[in-house]
Design a protein around this motif. Structure first.
Motif, short mmCIF file in Angstrom:
data_model
loop_
_atom_site.label_atom_id
_atom_site.label_comp_id
_atom_site.label_asym_id
_atom_site.label_seq_id
_atom_site.Cartn_x
_atom_site.Cartn_y
_atom_site.Cartn_z
N VAL B 102 0.86 -1.17 0.00
CA VAL B 102 0.00 0.00 0.00
C VAL B 102 0.89 1.23 0.00
N GLU B 103 0.54 2.17 -0.84
CA GLU B 103 1.28 3.42 -0.82
C GLU B 103 0.45 4.50 -0.16
N LEU B 104 1.13 5.30 0.62
CA LEU B 104 0.47 6.43 1.24
C LEU B 104 0.81 7.65 0.40
N VAL B 105 -0.22 8.36 -0.02
CA VAL B 105 -0.01 9.50 -0.90
C VAL B 105 -0.51 10.78 -0.24
N LEU B 106 0.33 11.78 -0.28
CA LEU B 106 -0.03 13.07 0.30
C LEU B 106 -1.01 13.78 -0.63
N THR B 107 -2.11 14.25 -0.10
CA THR B 107 -3.08 14.99 -0.91
C THR B 107 -2.65 16.45 -1.01
N GLU B 108 -3.36 17.19 -1.85
CA GLU B 108 -3.06 18.61 -1.95
C GLU B 108 -3.26 19.30 -0.60
N ARG B 109 -4.35 18.93 0.05
CA ARG B 109 -4.60 19.50 1.37
C ARG B 109 -3.49 19.14 2.35
N GLY B 110 -3.04 17.91 2.24
CA GLY B 110 -1.95 17.47 3.11
C GLY B 110 -0.69 18.28 2.84
N TRP B 111 -0.43 18.49 1.58
CA TRP B 111 0.73 19.29 1.17
C TRP B 111 0.65 20.69 1.77
N GLN B 112 -0.51 21.28 1.66
CA GLN B 112 -0.70 22.60 2.24
C GLN B 112 -0.44 22.59 3.75
N ALA B 113 -1.00 21.58 4.38
CA ALA B 113 -0.83 21.47 5.83
C ALA B 113 0.64 21.40 6.20
N VAL B 114 1.39 20.60 5.48
CA VAL B 114 2.81 20.48 5.78
C VAL B 114 3.50 21.83 5.61
N GLN B 115 3.17 22.50 4.52
CA GLN B 115 3.80 23.81 4.28
C GLN B 115 3.57 24.74 5.46
N ASP B 116 2.31 24.81 5.89
CA ASP B 116 1.99 25.68 7.00
C ASP B 116 2.74 25.29 8.27
N MET B 117 2.69 24.02 8.56
CA MET B 117 3.27 23.58 9.82
C MET B 117 4.78 23.65 9.81
N ALA B 118 5.37 23.53 8.64
CA ALA B 118 6.82 23.56 8.55
C ALA B 118 7.37 24.87 9.13
N ARG B 119 6.63 25.94 8.91
CA ARG B 119 7.07 27.22 9.45
C ARG B 119 7.18 27.18 10.96
N VAL B 120 6.13 26.67 11.55
CA VAL B 120 6.13 26.56 13.00
C VAL B 120 7.26 25.64 13.46
N HIS B 121 7.33 24.52 12.76
CA HIS B 121 8.26 23.49 13.22
C HIS B 121 9.71 23.93 13.11
N VAL B 122 10.06 24.55 12.03
CA VAL B 122 11.46 24.94 11.87
C VAL B 122 11.85 25.94 12.95
N ALA B 123 10.94 26.81 13.28
CA ALA B 123 11.22 27.78 14.35
C ALA B 123 11.41 27.04 15.67
N SER B 124 10.58 26.05 15.85
CA SER B 124 10.62 25.24 17.05
C SER B 124 11.94 24.50 17.18
N VAL B 125 12.39 23.94 16.08
CA VAL B 125 13.66 23.21 16.09
C VAL B 125 14.81 24.17 16.38
N ARG B 126 14.75 25.33 15.76
CA ARG B 126 15.80 26.32 16.04
C ARG B 126 15.86 26.66 17.51
N ARG B 127 14.72 26.98 18.03
CA ARG B 127 14.68 27.40 19.43
C ARG B 127 15.18 26.30 20.36
N ALA B 128 14.70 25.09 20.10
CA ALA B 128 15.00 24.01 21.03
C ALA B 128 16.41 23.45 20.89
N VAL B 129 16.86 23.25 19.68
CA VAL B 129 18.14 22.57 19.53
C VAL B 129 19.24 23.33 18.81
N LEU B 130 18.89 24.16 17.84
CA LEU B 130 19.94 24.83 17.09
C LEU B 130 20.51 26.03 17.82
N ASP B 131 19.63 26.85 18.33
CA ASP B 131 20.10 28.06 19.01
C ASP B 131 21.02 27.79 20.20
#
Lengths: 180, 180
Positions: B102-131
């Motif tokens: 079975v293949e799991l396929v990202l939908t357009e909505r899913g793609w959008q969701a990832v894009q949005d959340m990536a912003r939050v997440h990258v900031a989060s990673v910076r704050r927690a581990v990179l900085d």
DNA sequence: GACAGTTAGTTGAAATATTAATGAAGTCTG
DNA sequence: CAGACTTCATTAATATTTCAACTAACTGTC
């Protein structure tokens, strides 16, 4: 404050590589250590709890200190403690000074259990993380993680939580069997 | 094989300090990243899944490859995928060549969701581990974790799982949006 | 000391994860 | 090709974790 204006600062090639390695590696470590302990009937998170208790002065720790120490929610610790209590490894005692408080105390059976499992666990840690990494690099890893720790858990110096340190002072140091 | 003869090789002072720092730090990282994503309605483990999909050629990945990639059990992935499917972020498609698969396929909505959340997440990673960690030290951490990874998941070179690499070759590289 | 606000720990219900068993489809051997 | 064995993904059950109250006890303020 909650509006992420503009483009975030994406990770550089190097940052990304390192971060990914961390993410996947950390999951693999968790999985490996857990698997090895499972064969002795405990989860890693349970082991951490009784292990911390075993090293505490008086082999006892207050619920909330312990929760902070092992980074678990209070609620989770409550449930897990109940489970450990049913196995006869810990007992609850209410605090003398603060009557809201509860101390978790390692029983003799619990102590024995930790001793036995420590053998397995230390081998497991060696195999999974110490053996593959040369000592100086592992040192660096420790240093990095310590910086992260102090950023995320401000106040917890030296692997010690303030509340724990406070309590430690209030007891005789009866069990310095710091093994793992 | 199951009789741990003799005294195990206990950790040295330094090893212990570093190992403890790792253990506590890693839990704190998990907690911090998860908390930040929770506010956007996903768990870190869910985010990892759709994030991996978003970077895959064709934005799709086979269940088992994905499971290995994010270090989750098959069963767990099955459940989580069902959850993500209900949110309309992914769909299941059965493999053409291997009808068990079975293949799991990202939908357009899913793609959008990832894009949005990536912003939050990258900031989060910076704050927690990179900085908190100076770049060279963070590099070292990455290197160490990579050694551990290759010890625990033999065959998975370069953060890539063999099965994934195999599949990647079978597709057009449509989405090189490697962001996090 | 009475009030409001906080902290400690627990509880029960809902969400999630693990385990073992299943079925369906692939592979390998003779 | 038959049979044995493996792999893929799901399912059902059980176990654990989270979430949202909740009670009791502490703290401060008036």
């Amino acid at each position: 404050m909650s509006t992420p204006s503009g483009e975030p600062q994406w990770l550089s090639e190097d940052e990304q590589r390192a971060w990914r390695a961390y993410l996947r590696g950390s999951r693999l470590i968790e999985e490996a250590l857990d698997r090895d302990l499972q064969s002795h009937g405990v989860q890693l998170t349970e082991y951490e709890i009784i292990s911390m208790l075993s090293e505490s002065p008086g082999r006892r720790l207050r619920m909330s200190s312990l929760a902070d120490l092992v980074v678990q929610s209070r609620s989770r610790l409550t449930h897990t403690a109940t489970r450990l209590e049913k196995r006869g490894w810990v007992v609850r005692e209410s605090c003398l000074d603060d009557k809201r408080g509860v101390e978790l105390v390692l029983t003799e059976r619990g102590w024995q259990a930790v001793q036995d499992m420590a053998r397995v666990h230390v081998a497991s840690v060696r195999r999974a993380v110490l053996d593959p990494v040369p000592p100086p690099l592992f040192s660096a890893l420790g240093e990095a993680m310590d910086l992260i720790r102090s950023a995320l858990a401000p106040g917890g110096a030296d692997g010690e939580h303030p509340a724990v340190a406070r309590e430690a002072r209030a007891h005789e140091a009866t069990a310095p069997h710091t093994r793992l």
